[in-house]
Design an enzyme around this catalytic site. Structure first.
Site, short mmCIF file in Angstrom:
data_model
loop_
_atom_site.label_atom_id
_atom_site.label_comp_id
_atom_site.label_asym_id
_atom_site.label_seq_id
_atom_site.Cartn_x
_atom_site.Cartn_y
_atom_site.Cartn_z
N THR A 9 0.82 -1.22 0.00
CA THR A 9 0.00 0.00 0.00
C THR A 9 0.85 1.26 0.00
O THR A 9 0.51 2.26 -0.64
CB THR A 9 -0.94 -0.01 1.23
OG1 THR A 9 -1.81 -1.13 1.11
CG2 THR A 9 -1.76 1.26 1.33
N SER A 54 1.75 -7.48 -0.86
CA SER A 54 2.51 -8.38 0.00
C SER A 54 1.95 -9.80 0.09
O SER A 54 2.71 -10.72 0.39
CB SER A 54 2.73 -7.78 1.38
OG SER A 54 1.60 -7.87 2.20
N1 ASP Z 1 -3.12 -3.92 2.69
C1 ASP Z 1 -1.82 -4.16 2.28
C2 ASP Z 1 -0.83 -3.10 2.67
O1 ASP Z 1 -1.06 -2.50 3.65
C3 ASP Z 1 -1.62 -4.64 0.91
C4 ASP Z 1 -0.36 -5.41 0.93
O2 ASP Z 1 -0.05 -5.98 1.97
O3 ASP Z 1 0.33 -5.38 -0.07
O4 ASP Z 1 0.16 -2.85 2.07
#
Ligand code: ASP
Length: 333
Positions: A9, A54
């Site tokens: 994110t 991720s």
């Molecule tokens: N919600 C996730 C983040 O905070 C998405 C991810 O883990 O890529 O980055």
């Protein structure tokens, strides 16, 4: 100072007018450039290592990141920061920590709000992580996680909220430090468990160690299917058990059948607190599972127990004595 970006994110943007459906697009250079004041406190070498959400990271990618971080320190970096998605951050940070064999700080961070969102938390978290990585008091502490002005040890930190900017906590033990008014402060002296030695070929070895969560009425058929699936190699299993690491009586039999073949570790699915040692004696209890050959994870969460078993299994077959010793040392504060 080296910053390596893996995506998440913190690096995500949207091409939609309403800012929805974000995906990781930003480079490490763009992330560093967006942090007010960063250039004044550090000379940054930024490198884009991946642009992945991720959930799509894996152990080999994390070990490649480890190699990049080591090379950065060997080339003179005072500290290293890795940015990534928050969903698996508690896992990558712990895998890095298992093998981080340098005194220099390695700090992992991310963000809960994208770079275009109002009140984006990425720049603040990245600045905290850089300050943490530059601070001499952060040396010899292994891998740290910087988030929301708090500093956590990689082995205890967990993502405990799906949306809040204060998503990271270290259940039971709490954060070990804070970054306030640009100062990095710790409440505990620098200590760490010695890192694991990486054996030749480990960077390419990728053992199969699934995590099996138990549930009300679990009859052990899922675990038996995994064990009996001749098509896929099996190098070990971690069970996320009820309470202090318990399972139903029928699941306990499947645990015994599996432990006769590969290392089995049981952990607590509660999110806080250790596995039991001698409190309960019923079929499926910690005493029963231990008698059937499984080993308790101690204070390690199921996902971290799985990474420790993965790291051990990557070196070759793991004996029960090695398993007991590793979880005895690394499964407690
Ligand atoms: N919600 C996730 C983040 O905070 C998405 C991810 O883990 O890529 O980055």
């Amino acid at each position: 100072m080296a910053i390596g970006a893996l995506g998440g994110t913190i690096a995500s943007t949207s091409s939609a007018a309403d800012g929805s459906e974000i995906v990781p697009t930003l480079t490490a250079e763009r992330l560093a450039a967006a942090v007010p004041g960063l250039a004044e406190i550090a000379t940054v070498r930024a490198q884009t290592l991946a642009r992945l959400p991720s959930p799509s990271l894996d152990e080999p990618t994390v070990l490649r990141t480890l190699g990049w971080a080591r090379a950065a320190v060997d080339a003179g970096a005072q500290g290293v920061v890795v940015t990534q998605g928050t969903d698996t951050l508690e896992e990558s940070a712990y895998l890095l920590d298992l093998f981080w064999d340098r005194p220099e700080p390695l700090v992992v961070t991310g963000a809960m709000r994208s770079s275009q969102a109002a009140g984006a938390d990425g720049p603040a978290n990245l600045l905290t992580a850089v300050r943490c990585a530059l601070a001499p008091v952060s040396r010899e502490r292994g891998v740290l996680v910087a988030f929301d002005d708090e500093l956590h040890q990689a082995r205890w930190v967990a993502k405990t909220d799906s949306m809040s900017t204060g998503a990271f906590r270290s259940p039971v033990f709490g954060p070990i430090g804070r970054c306030v008014e640009a100062e990095v402060v710790y409440g505990v002296p620098a200590t760490r468990v010695p890192p694991l030695r990486m054996s030749p070929g480990q960077e390419t070895g990728d053992p199969r160690v699934p995590l099996v969560a138990t549930y009300l009425g679990d009859d052990g058929s899922v675990l038996d299917a995994i064990r009996a699936d001749g098509a896929s190699r099996l190098d070990g299993v971690v069970i996320a058990g009820f309470g202090a690491g318990h399972v139903a009586a029928r699941m306990a039999e499947a645990v015994g059948r599996t432990a006769a073949q590969v290392p089995v570790v049981f952990a607590s699915r509660t999110g806080s607190g250790p596995t039991g040692r001698a409190m309960y004696g019923y079929p499926g209890s910690e005493v029963d599972l231990t008698a059937r050959g499984a080993v308790g994870a101690g204070w390690l969460s199921p996902v971290k127990a799985r990474l420790l078993l993965w790291a051990l299994a990557a070196r070759g077959p793991v004996t029960r004595d090695e398993l007991v010793a590793a979880f005895g040392l690394r499964g407690r504060p």
